[in-house]
Design a protein around this motif. Structure first.
Motif, short mmCIF file in Angstrom:
data_model
loop_
_atom_site.label_atom_id
_atom_site.label_comp_id
_atom_site.label_asym_id
_atom_site.label_seq_id
_atom_site.Cartn_x
_atom_site.Cartn_y
_atom_site.Cartn_z
N ASN A 108 46.07 28.25 40.91
CA ASN A 108 45.20 27.17 40.45
C ASN A 108 46.03 25.96 40.04
OD1 ASN A 108 46.23 27.71 37.89
ND2 ASN A 108 44.50 29.01 37.32
N LYS A 119 32.10 17.97 37.63
CA LYS A 119 31.94 19.22 38.37
C LYS A 119 33.25 19.90 38.75
CE LYS A 119 27.26 18.68 40.07
NZ LYS A 119 26.34 18.71 41.21
N GLU A 120 34.30 19.10 38.94
CA GLU A 120 35.59 19.71 39.28
C GLU A 120 36.10 20.60 38.16
OE1 GLU A 120 36.43 15.95 37.06
OE2 GLU A 120 35.05 16.53 38.67
N TYR A 173 35.32 24.52 38.21
CA TYR A 173 36.21 25.39 38.97
C TYR A 173 37.60 25.48 38.37
CZ TYR A 173 32.23 24.37 41.87
OH TYR A 173 30.92 24.22 42.29
N ILE A 195 25.52 29.60 40.76
CA ILE A 195 26.86 29.01 40.79
C ILE A 195 27.94 30.09 40.81
CG2 ILE A 195 28.54 27.66 39.43
CD1 ILE A 195 26.21 25.86 38.59
N SER A 238 28.39 31.68 44.16
CA SER A 238 28.80 30.79 45.26
C SER A 238 30.26 31.05 45.65
CB SER A 238 28.61 29.32 44.87
OG SER A 238 29.52 28.97 43.84
N LYS A 239 30.59 30.73 46.90
CA LYS A 239 31.96 30.96 47.41
C LYS A 239 32.99 30.09 46.71
CE LYS A 239 30.52 32.43 52.03
NZ LYS A 239 30.57 32.11 53.50
N GLU A 240 32.55 28.92 46.23
CA GLU A 240 33.49 27.97 45.61
C GLU A 240 33.92 28.40 44.21
OE1 GLU A 240 30.40 26.99 46.66
OE2 GLU A 240 31.03 26.30 48.66
N PHE A 241 33.09 29.22 43.56
CA PHE A 241 33.39 29.60 42.18
C PHE A 241 34.59 30.54 42.15
CE2 PHE A 241 32.59 31.58 38.00
CZ PHE A 241 32.36 30.42 37.26
N PRO A 242 35.56 30.30 41.26
CA PRO A 242 36.77 31.13 41.20
C PRO A 242 36.44 32.61 41.01
CG PRO A 242 37.02 29.19 39.81
CD PRO A 242 35.58 29.22 40.27
N ASP A 243 37.27 33.45 41.60
CA ASP A 243 37.02 34.89 41.54
C ASP A 243 38.30 35.61 41.12
OD1 ASP A 243 35.99 37.42 41.82
OD2 ASP A 243 36.27 37.51 43.98
#
Length: 514
Positions: free
Chosen positions: A91, A260-261, A264, A300, A303-308
């Protein structure tokens, strides 16, 4: 044999995913000499065994007892290095730190211009992403290099760095003061729960006003505003001002949607902000916005964009399921919420190394309340026992107190009143010890204690007397906290109207739906 949860290396190995284990072996195998390394053999053994067993490790002949500690430390370090190289963990913070490390290496080689070029880019990235602590660290490093190597590439370079250092330092000081205040208030919330007297509220108010730094809201960036809203939120929770809780948790969540950035980059704070917003909505019984907020959060997070990562997965499980339980309480749909029990039990076991005992006990209390509302008092008692028998629980004294009060009521409802007198005495002593014996609890214990001398035809009258007495405290500034943990009023109304508790709560929910 050492407890698996107490051995840090074993817990780390077991936390690795299949891809992370594969990457570690590839990382180790990049050098042929490592293929037979002892630390790799130890890793493979720990990966196979289900419980940490030092005796078994020594019997495998991988290492002698005197060397085991050093080998474990080396393996731990190698796993962390491997994880750091994983793209999933790359990150913004890690990337900035990496650039800072590169700049340090170049500086040590005397390549000052190259070092300064990397630092300048890293600093811009840090400031853009509200990483002001590391930005300040970079400016201080730039100042160090400038004192040894005059670049003359930028006029008034010294003035520019001095101004930047001053600005970042001032912002970091405000952030530090606000984060300290928020943390102290959060600590008080965990330790004692909501304020219980005028003395309590004066103490909290005095502490809050004394430690709140002076600021101009227009001068605050994302990070400073975030800690400001957190501090106000915890103060509002402590003082049971739930409309104010709603106000500041909304500001917290809106701050992320406006930037919004940051969702993430700071997913943990985003999750926590939504959780506290949902909790506030639960307390002010705003069910329509509660459902909307919960659905938006789930969308949210999935969603694929959300950190995992493991930490985020654990928090998402905790906050989403805790609030799904709250939604069923809000609407009085206890039976429909029973499906969550297996999900929660599975999740607690899956995330046991990352969820603290406090939150586990909160989940057990919620499940106990779910079964109580459904009318399954015996199962309710089983979950309450997990809280009451937990001798290691040092937080949320109020949760432990109300678990005992609910246990008394559930025993009565289940017809298990043969040991009620012993439990009454035990609960009374516990509440006195915790300094948590207040009017609502006193009236409840008095009522339950007198049940043995009451004839069945006298019960409705006694329920009415208790109802009339407790109704006085429903909006009391301190006593009302009892109703946050247990809807005693609805329980009494169910007896007086001869209806199930769930039906009473559902009818109330429909009448106040917003």
């Amino acid at each position: 044999m050492t407890n698996a949860h107490k051995d840090a290396l074993f817990v780390l190995v077991k936390s690795l995913s299949k891809s992370e284990k594969r990457q570690f072996k590839l990382y180790v195998g990049r050098l042929g000499v490592n293929t037979d390394a002892k630390f790799l053999a130890l890793f493979n053994l720990m990966d196979k065994i289900k419980v940490y067993d030092e005796k078994l490790i020594l019997e495998n002949g991988i290492v002698k007892k005197a060397q085991l500690s050093n080998l474990k430390a080396h393996l731990y370090k190698q796993i962390l290095v491997s994880l750091r190289l994983n793209p999933v963990n790359q990150n913004i913070r890690v990337q900035i730190r990496e650039q800072l490390d590169f700049a340090t290496i170049l500086y040590q080689k005397g390549l000052y211009k190259q070092s300064l070029k990397i630092l300048d880019k890293a600093k811009a990235t840090a400031i853009e992403n509200e990483e002001k602590n590391v930005a300040y660290e970079i400016v201080e490093f730039e100042k160090l290099i400038e004192t040894q190597y005059i670049t003359r590439s930028i006029p008034d370079r010294a003035d520019e760095l001095a101004v930047q250092a001053k600005q970042l330092s001032a912002q970091n000081v405000i952030t530090s003061k606000l984060s300290n205040l928020a943390l102290q208030l959060y600590g008080q919330m965990l330790k004692i729960g909501y304020v219980r007297s005028d003395e309590d509220i004066k103490r909290v108010q005095k502490y809050f006003e004394k430690h709140m730094p002076k600021y101009n809201i227009e001068d605050l960036g994302f990070r400073e505003k975030l800690w400001l809203y957190k501090a106000h939120l915890w103060y509002s929770f402590l003082t049971q001002d739930f409309l104010s809780c709603y106000k500041y948790s909304s500001k917290w969540v809106d701050l992320f949607y406006e930037n919004k950035e940051m969702i993430y980059l700071n997913p943990v704070f985003f999750l926590k902000g939504n959780h506290y917003l949902l909790e506030s909505l639960f307390y002010v019984k705003y069910s329509s916005q509660f459902k909307e907020t919960l659905e938006k959060l789930e969308k949210i997070v999935s969603s694929k964009e959300f950190p995992d990562n493991d930490n985020i997965a654990s928090l998402a499980f905790l906050y989403i399921n805790l609030n799904k339980l709250n939604l069923h309480f809000l609407e009085g749909n206890f039976e429909k919420g029973l499906y969550l029990v297996k999900i929660v039990e599975y999740g607690i076991n899956k995330h046991k190394d990352r969820i603290d005992q406090h939150h586990v006990m909160v989940l057990y209390y919620k499940i106990a309340c779910l079964y109580f509302g459904y009318g399954d008092n015996k199962t309710c008692i089983q979950y309450l026992k997990r809280i009451i028998n937990n001798k290691n629980l040092k937080m949320r004294e109020d949760l432990m107190c109300f678990a005992r009060v609910l246990s008394l009521i559930a025993h009565y409802e289940a017809g298990m009143d043969y040991h009620l007198e012993v439990q009454l005495k035990s609960t009374y002593k516990f509440l006195l010890k915790m300094n948590d014996l207040h009017a609502v609890q006193k009236e409840m214990i008095k009522f339950l204690r007198g049940l043995g001398d009451i004839y069945p035809h006298e019960l409705p009258n006694e329920f009415q007397k208790l109802y009339d007495e407790l109704k006085k405290y429903e909006n009391h500034p301190y006593e009302k906290r009892a109703f946050l943990y247990l809807d005693i009023i609805s329980w009494l109304e169910s007896h007086l109207q001869n209806k199930p508790v769930a039906q009473i709560i559902k009818e109330k929910a429909m009448s106040v739906t917003r």
